[in-house]
Design a protein around this motif. Structure first.
Motif, PDB file in Angstrom:
ATOM      1  N   PHE B  79       0.836  -1.206   0.000  1.00 25.53           N
ATOM      2  CA  PHE B  79       0.000   0.000   0.000  1.00 25.53           C
ATOM      3  C   PHE B  79       0.872   1.257   0.000  1.00 25.53           C
ATOM      4  CE2 PHE B  79      -2.774   3.057   2.419  1.00 25.53           C
ATOM      5  CZ  PHE B  79      -3.651   3.279   1.371  1.00 25.53           C
ATOM      6  N   ALA B  80       1.983   1.221   0.737  1.00 29.69           N
ATOM      7  CA  ALA B  80       2.882   2.376   0.784  1.00 29.69           C
ATOM      8  C   ALA B  80       3.466   2.668  -0.595  1.00 29.69           C
ATOM      9  CB  ALA B  80       4.010   2.130   1.786  1.00 29.69           C
ATOM     10  N   GLU B  81       3.810   1.602  -1.312  1.00 31.17           N
ATOM     11  CA  GLU B  81       4.422   1.777  -2.633  1.00 31.17           C
ATOM     12  C   GLU B  81       3.427   2.274  -3.660  1.00 31.17           C
ATOM     13  OE1 GLU B  81       6.316  -1.878  -3.717  1.00 31.17           O
ATOM     14  OE2 GLU B  81       7.869  -1.626  -2.185  1.00 31.17           O
ATOM     15  N   HIS B  82       2.218   1.750  -3.616  1.00 27.50           N
ATOM     16  CA  HIS B  82       1.244   2.077  -4.658  1.00 27.50           C
ATOM     17  C   HIS B  82       0.388   3.280  -4.304  1.00 27.50           C
ATOM     18  CE1 HIS B  82       2.316  -2.137  -5.685  1.00 27.50           C
ATOM     19  NE2 HIS B  82       2.373  -1.576  -6.875  1.00 27.50           N
ATOM     20  N   GLY B  83       0.470   3.739  -3.064  1.00 25.75           N
ATOM     21  CA  GLY B  83      -0.362   4.869  -2.663  1.00 25.75           C
ATOM     22  C   GLY B  83       0.362   6.209  -2.767  1.00 25.75           C
ATOM     23  N   GLY B  84       1.588   6.194  -3.295  1.00 25.57           N
ATOM     24  CA  GLY B  84       2.303   7.447  -3.478  1.00 25.57           C
ATOM     25  C   GLY B  84       2.773   8.086  -2.182  1.00 25.57           C
ATOM     26  N   PHE B  85       3.130   7.258  -1.231  1.00 24.33           N
ATOM     27  CA  PHE B  85       3.573   7.814   0.059  1.00 24.33           C
ATOM     28  C   PHE B  85       5.082   8.061   0.050  1.00 24.33           C
ATOM     29  CE2 PHE B  85      -0.383   5.647   1.022  1.00 24.33           C
ATOM     30  CZ  PHE B  85      -1.047   6.623   1.757  1.00 24.33           C
ATOM     31  N   ASP B  86       5.498   9.099   0.768  1.00 23.80           N
ATOM     32  CA  ASP B  86       6.927   9.419   0.878  1.00 23.80           C
ATOM     33  C   ASP B  86       7.575   8.676   2.035  1.00 23.80           C
ATOM     34  OD1 ASP B  86       6.663  11.580  -1.065  1.00 23.80           O
ATOM     35  OD2 ASP B  86       5.527  12.571   0.531  1.00 23.80           O
ATOM     36  N   ARG B  87       6.764   8.311   2.995  1.00 20.68           N
ATOM     37  CA  ARG B  87       7.332   7.766   4.220  1.00 20.68           C
ATOM     38  C   ARG B  87       6.342   6.798   4.854  1.00 20.68           C
ATOM     39  NH1 ARG B  87      11.428   9.860   8.018  1.00 20.68           N
ATOM     40  NH2 ARG B  87      11.814  11.347   6.372  1.00 20.68           N
ATOM     41  N   LEU B  88       6.894   5.691   5.342  1.00 20.76           N
ATOM     42  CA  LEU B  88       6.075   4.699   6.048  1.00 20.76           C
ATOM     43  C   LEU B  88       6.504   4.690   7.508  1.00 20.76           C
ATOM     44  CD1 LEU B  88       4.151   2.320   6.358  1.00 20.76           C
ATOM     45  CD2 LEU B  88       5.811   0.865   5.203  1.00 20.76           C
ATOM     46  N   VAL B  89       5.563   4.910   8.398  1.00 20.99           N
ATOM     47  CA  VAL B  89       5.850   5.000   9.826  1.00 20.99           C
ATOM     48  C   VAL B  89       5.223   3.799  10.533  1.00 20.99           C
ATOM     49  CG1 VAL B  89       5.561   6.405  11.918  1.00 20.99           C
ATOM     50  CG2 VAL B  89       5.797   7.518   9.682  1.00 20.99           C
ATOM     51  N   ILE B  90       6.010   3.147  11.397  1.00 22.94           N
ATOM     52  CA  ILE B  90       5.467   2.039  12.193  1.00 22.94           C
ATOM     53  C   ILE B  90       5.973   2.157  13.633  1.00 22.94           C
ATOM     54  CG2 ILE B  90       5.186   0.390  10.288  1.00 22.94           C
ATOM     55  CD1 ILE B  90       7.878  -0.821  11.043  1.00 22.94           C
ATOM     56  N   GLY B  91       5.351   1.427  14.522  1.00 23.84           N
ATOM     57  CA  GLY B  91       5.780   1.402  15.918  1.00 23.84           C
ATOM     58  C   GLY B  91       7.188   0.832  16.017  1.00 23.84           C
ATOM     59  N   GLY B  92       7.936   1.299  16.999  1.00 23.50           N
ATOM     60  CA  GLY B  92       9.345   0.954  17.089  1.00 23.50           C
ATOM     61  C   GLY B  92       9.657  -0.219  18.001  1.00 23.50           C
ATOM     62  N   GLY B  93       8.666  -1.048  18.258  1.00 21.03           N
ATOM     63  CA  GLY B  93       8.929  -2.228  19.067  1.00 21.03           C
ATOM     64  C   GLY B  93       8.434  -2.081  20.491  1.00 21.03           C
ATOM     65  N   THR B  94       8.443  -3.179  21.197  1.00 23.29           N
ATOM     66  CA  THR B  94       8.027  -3.191  22.606  1.00 23.29           C
ATOM     67  C   THR B  94       9.267  -3.426  23.459  1.00 23.29           C
ATOM     68  OG1 THR B  94       7.613  -5.556  22.460  1.00 23.29           O
ATOM     69  CG2 THR B  94       5.744  -4.081  22.071  1.00 23.29           C
ATOM     70  N   GLU B  95       9.128  -3.245  24.763  1.00 18.32           N
ATOM     71  CA  GLU B  95      10.252  -3.513  25.668  1.00 18.32           C
ATOM     72  C   GLU B  95       9.960  -4.741  26.513  1.00 18.32           C
ATOM     73  OE1 GLU B  95      11.646  -0.365  28.102  1.00 18.32           O
ATOM     74  OE2 GLU B  95      12.138   0.928  26.399  1.00 18.32           O
ATOM     75  N   SER B  96      10.971  -5.575  26.665  1.00 13.95           N
ATOM     76  CA  SER B  96      10.851  -6.741  27.542  1.00 13.95           C
ATOM     77  C   SER B  96      10.919  -6.253  28.989  1.00 13.95           C
ATOM     78  CB  SER B  96      11.997  -7.708  27.264  1.00 13.95           C
ATOM     79  OG  SER B  96      13.185  -7.190  27.819  1.00 13.95           O
ATOM     80  N   PRO B  97      10.612  -7.138  29.968  1.00 11.02           N
ATOM     81  CA  PRO B  97      10.736  -6.727  31.373  1.00 11.02           C
ATOM     82  C   PRO B  97      12.124  -6.167  31.695  1.00 11.02           C
ATOM     83  CG  PRO B  97       9.621  -8.844  31.225  1.00 11.02           C
ATOM     84  CD  PRO B  97      10.085  -8.507  29.831  1.00 11.02           C
ATOM     85  N   MET B  98      13.145  -6.690  31.028  1.00 17.39           N
ATOM     86  CA  MET B  98      14.521  -6.239  31.244  1.00 17.39           C
ATOM     87  C   MET B  98      14.783  -4.871  30.616  1.00 17.39           C
ATOM     88  SD  MET B  98      17.285  -7.521  32.629  1.00 17.39           S
ATOM     89  CE  MET B  98      16.996  -9.298  32.680  1.00 17.39           C
ATOM     90  N   GLY B  99      13.883  -4.460  29.722  1.00 21.88           N
ATOM     91  CA  GLY B  99      14.087  -3.196  29.024  1.00 21.88           C
ATOM     92  C   GLY B  99      14.694  -3.377  27.645  1.00 21.88           C
ATOM     93  N   LYS B 100      14.788  -4.634  27.187  1.00 16.78           N
ATOM     94  CA  LYS B 100      15.313  -4.873  25.848  1.00 16.78           C
ATOM     95  C   LYS B 100      14.260  -4.522  24.804  1.00 16.78           C
ATOM     96  CE  LYS B 100      18.801  -8.469  26.418  1.00 16.78           C
ATOM     97  NZ  LYS B 100      19.203  -9.842  26.058  1.00 16.78           N
TER      98      LYS B 100
END
Lengths: 188, 122
Positions: B79-100
């Protein structure tokens, strides 16, 4: 995160317990001992080690960099954690820890009922000397004595030396389809 | 800039949305929010769309919210490629209990396959 993680059916072999003194491969005398995450002085010793940690050896964002952020992180994970440190001539050279996968104080009182996440860090000057293996084994031995049964970790999938170290003490790879390899061990 | 934010039905997605909304307002970007089809997510696609519309309304930001069917990573990149978008933004991950920091399979697929610039929100 507990959902679906597969632990080995059989418990791993028995592990040594701290305190102990071992010689590393460089001939240095290394003391392995527990510390109390609830004790401010013990936490400070960890902060001192981590502010000296080489940022290029960080894994998945930890330890954080800068003394303030290191202290925040230690204050967050240490109080409920289980800890073994490697000490050389009074200086903390490495730290292995288990952190409960639960925020519920009552659940943490029953270590067998919850899962524990493992992490280990060794200062650069003390790497490649077998200290990591000693730390892991003594941490698992100590944890087993406290009633911990299920331990897991994540490691960057391309970090073959670390994966090999974890496998050597009995961790097995378990399901993941992502950058991080998940591994698990059963202590009892 | 024409920005596409991809989220699944998780708290991580809503946090990514909130931060992207802030950034969109500052930069004057155009924002489209795509809710992917991740059956094991905490919230359904419909509930996530509703939640996203509330966040956008509260920020007084006009943005299209739509759903994507099929494999989450693949449908998002497509969808990002065919919708003419300049930038695709997604969540940057979760943290484990340790903070990883832990990146899931959707993030990995997007990072390795997207031809647009990708932003991970932390």
């Amino acid at each position: 995160m507990t959902d679906g993680r597969l632990y080995p059916e059989e418990p791993a072999g028995s592990f040594p317990t701290p305190p102990a003194t071992v010689a590393d491969r460089e001939g240095r005398s290394i003391e392995l001992r527990t510390i109390d995450g609830g004790d401010a002085d013990d936490r400070e010793a960890l902060v001192e080690m981590y502010v000296r940690f080489d940022p290029t050896d960080r894994a998945q964002g930890i330890p954080p960099t800068g003394e303030d952020r290191v202290r925040d992180w230690i204050e967050t994970i240490a109080p409920e954690g289980i800890h073994v440190v490697a000490v050389h001539e009074g200086e903390v050279a490495g730290h292995a820890t288990l952190v409960p996968e639960s925020d519920d104080p009552e659940a943490i009182e029953e270590p067998a009922g919850i899962t524990w996440e493992l992490a280990i860090f060794v200062l650069a000057a003390y790497q490649q000397a077998g200290i990591g293996t000693h730390l892991l084994e003594h941490l698992l031995g100590h944890a087993e004595g406290l009633g911990v049964e299920r331990v897991w970790l994540t490691v960057e999938r391309w970090n073959a030396p670390a994966i090999g170290l974890y496998e050597s003490v009995g961790f097995e790879r378990c399901g993941t389809e992502s950058f991080e390899q998940e591994m698990a061990i059963r202590l009892a | 800039m024409n920005v596409l934010l991809g989220i699944a039905g998780s708290d991580e997605g809503i946090e990514a949305l909130e931060k992207t909304v802030e950034r969109t307002l500052e930069a004057g970007d155009d924002l489209t929010v795509a809710v992917v089809d991740k059956p094991e997510a905490e919230r359904s696609q419909e509930a996530t769309v509703e939640r996203a519309e509330v966040v956008l309304a509260e920020a007084d930001l006009e943005a299209t919210v739509r759903t994507l069917e099929g494999d989450p990573g693949s449908s998002l990149v497509d969808f990002a490629e065919h919708g003419g978008f300049d930038r695709l933004v997604i969540g940057g991950g979760t943290e484990s209990p340790m903070g990883k920091i832990r990146l899931g399979p959707i993030a990995e697929f997007v990072l390795l396959n997207a031809t647009t610039t990708v932003t991970l929100v932390r």
